[in-house]
Write an enzyme that holds these catalytic residues in place. Structure first.
Site, PDB file in Angstrom:
ATOM      1  N   ARG A 101     -23.373  21.070  44.386  1.00 57.76           N
ATOM      2  CA  ARG A 101     -24.630  20.422  44.783  1.00 57.76           C
ATOM      3  C   ARG A 101     -24.886  20.783  46.230  1.00 57.76           C
ATOM      4  NH1 ARG A 101     -26.957  14.364  43.828  1.00 57.76           N
ATOM      5  NH2 ARG A 101     -27.203  15.338  41.794  1.00 57.76           N
ATOM      6  N   HIS A 128     -32.803  21.034  39.196  1.00 57.89           N
ATOM      7  CA  HIS A 128     -31.750  20.091  38.786  1.00 57.89           C
ATOM      8  C   HIS A 128     -31.588  20.250  37.265  1.00 57.89           C
ATOM      9  CE1 HIS A 128     -28.960  16.925  38.878  1.00 57.89           C
ATOM     10  NE2 HIS A 128     -29.700  15.909  39.226  1.00 57.89           N
ATOM     11  N   GLN A 131     -29.812  17.535  34.954  1.00 64.76           N
ATOM     12  CA  GLN A 131     -30.578  16.305  34.746  1.00 64.76           C
ATOM     13  C   GLN A 131     -31.636  16.494  33.659  1.00 64.76           C
ATOM     14  OE1 GLN A 131     -30.391  13.109  36.538  1.00 64.76           O
ATOM     15  NE2 GLN A 131     -31.598  12.591  34.740  1.00 64.76           N
ATOM     16  N   ASP A 217     -39.680  10.506  39.864  1.00 67.81           N
ATOM     17  CA  ASP A 217     -38.519  10.792  40.713  1.00 67.81           C
ATOM     18  C   ASP A 217     -38.892  10.306  42.117  1.00 67.81           C
ATOM     19  OD1 ASP A 217     -36.249  11.938  41.913  1.00 67.81           O
ATOM     20  OD2 ASP A 217     -37.049  13.983  41.898  1.00 67.81           O
ATOM     21  N   CYS A 257     -34.908   9.713  36.840  1.00 68.69           N
ATOM     22  CA  CYS A 257     -33.588  10.355  36.953  1.00 68.69           C
ATOM     23  C   CYS A 257     -32.623   9.527  37.783  1.00 68.69           C
ATOM     24  CB  CYS A 257     -33.742  11.761  37.531  1.00 68.69           C
ATOM     25  SG  CYS A 257     -34.590  11.819  39.101  1.00 68.69           S
ATOM     26  N   ARG A 285     -25.952  11.644  30.883  1.00 70.34           N
ATOM     27  CA  ARG A 285     -25.475  12.691  31.788  1.00 70.34           C
ATOM     28  C   ARG A 285     -24.048  13.091  31.404  1.00 70.34           C
ATOM     29  NH1 ARG A 285     -27.712  13.381  36.784  1.00 70.34           N
ATOM     30  NH2 ARG A 285     -26.534  15.319  36.617  1.00 70.34           N
TER      31      ARG A 285
END
Ligand code: CP
Ligand code: NVA
Length: 298
Positions: A101, A128, A131, A217, A257, A285
């Protein structure tokens, strides 16, 4: 050698395989007949905060038989300026896979190129992918195939989340509507490259009309903190609330998310009314991460 660096580069067939295997892995949790990461050591290298991505990968790697180490980028020599390509060549001789990340997409790609081990983008400024794969899995678990459905993204339409949604829409054949102020819409060149059924509008009510999924988001993504005041001003109003939900299909899902900032991109009441879906999405996830890991090593 497989990597998951972006949805842009992930072929449709692989996307479908990851989604299908996640169904099996979710059912098999606690009694996996095969442990595809047995004997392997994986590294998580994170340069930004994380709760869900970090924990789902740490637990997922262990549950698939592997060992995992968490490396905060600031605590290894990357934080003191050691080049990614050198770090990658060192770690590549010791570990079996990496989950990264960070800010620049190029850093994840460079790590993949130089390390010679499967590498996962666990969020960059550009995408991402983990996700959005989990979000599609969650949608399909509740509502059936996403093909031909309408997904409306509300908020910062140019950040990593909507960009990964754009690539998913163009590959899986659903309509994506992005509702965002002009200056927070994705670059036209990216939209031309993706060539899916994607539209960008300022009118969030029009975008929500008849949607199967309303998605949002944060307004201030990690790394954009210096722009917080300007973003809160420009994006105020690009919020999911009950009035907006009423415009979507009667059985439309609302997803986030996470982390969520109530009173900004979603109001508290609407968040809590949809908490079941949102936390199923968070749980998924884990299952989807495991499917990604299994795909990488098979
Ligand atoms: N949604 C998500 O990636 O959460 P984290 O930042 O907590 O990992
Ligand atoms: N766009 C957000 C996603 C967080 C999971 C960010 O980059 O901070």
């Amino acid at each position: 050698m497989r990597h998951l660096l972006s949805l842009e580069k992930l072929p449709k067939a692989d996307m479908e395989r990851i989604l299908a295997d996640a169904v099996r892995l979710k059912k098999e949790r606690g009694h996996h007949p095969k442990l595809p990461l047995a004997g392997q050591s994986w590294a998580l290298i994170f340069n930004k905060s994380s709760t869900r991505t970090r924990v789902s990968f740490e637990v997922g790697i262990r549950e698939l038989g592997g060992q995992v180490m968490f490396l905060s980028a600031n605590e290894i020599q990357i934080g003191r300026g050691e080049p990614i390509k050198d770090t990658a060549r060192v770690l590549g001789r010791m570990i079996h896979g990496a989950v990264i990340r960070t800010y620049a997409q190029n850093d994840v790609e460079e790590f993949a190129r130089y390390s010679g081990v499967p590498t996962v983008n666990a969020l960059t400024d550009d995408e991402h992918p983990c996700q959005v794969l989990s979000d599609i899995f969650t949608f399909q678990e509740k509502q059936g195939s996403i093909q031909g459905r309408v997904v409306t993204f509300i908020g910062d339409g140019a950040c990593n989340m909507p960009v990964s949604w754009i690539w998913a829409a163009s590959k899986l054949g659903f309509e994506l509507r992005i509702a965002a102020p002009k200056s927070f819409q994705p670059p036209p060149a990216l939209l031309r490259r993706a060539a899916g059924k994607v539209s960008c509008v300022e009118d969030l009510k029009a975008a929500a009309g008849g949607a199967d999924l309303l998605y949002t988001d944060v307004w201030v993504s990690m790394g954009k903190e210096a722009e917080a005041a300007e973003r809160l001003k420009a994006l105020s109003g690009y919020r999911i609330d009950q009035a907006l939900v009423n415009l979507a299909k009667p059985d439309a899902l609302v997803m986030h998310c996470l982390p969520a900032y109530r009173g900004k991109e979603i109001d508290d009441e609407t968040f809590e009314a949809n908490a079941r879906t949102i936390f199923d999405q968070a749980e998924n996830r884990l299952h989807v991460q495991k499917s990604i890991l299994n795909w990488l090593v098979s």
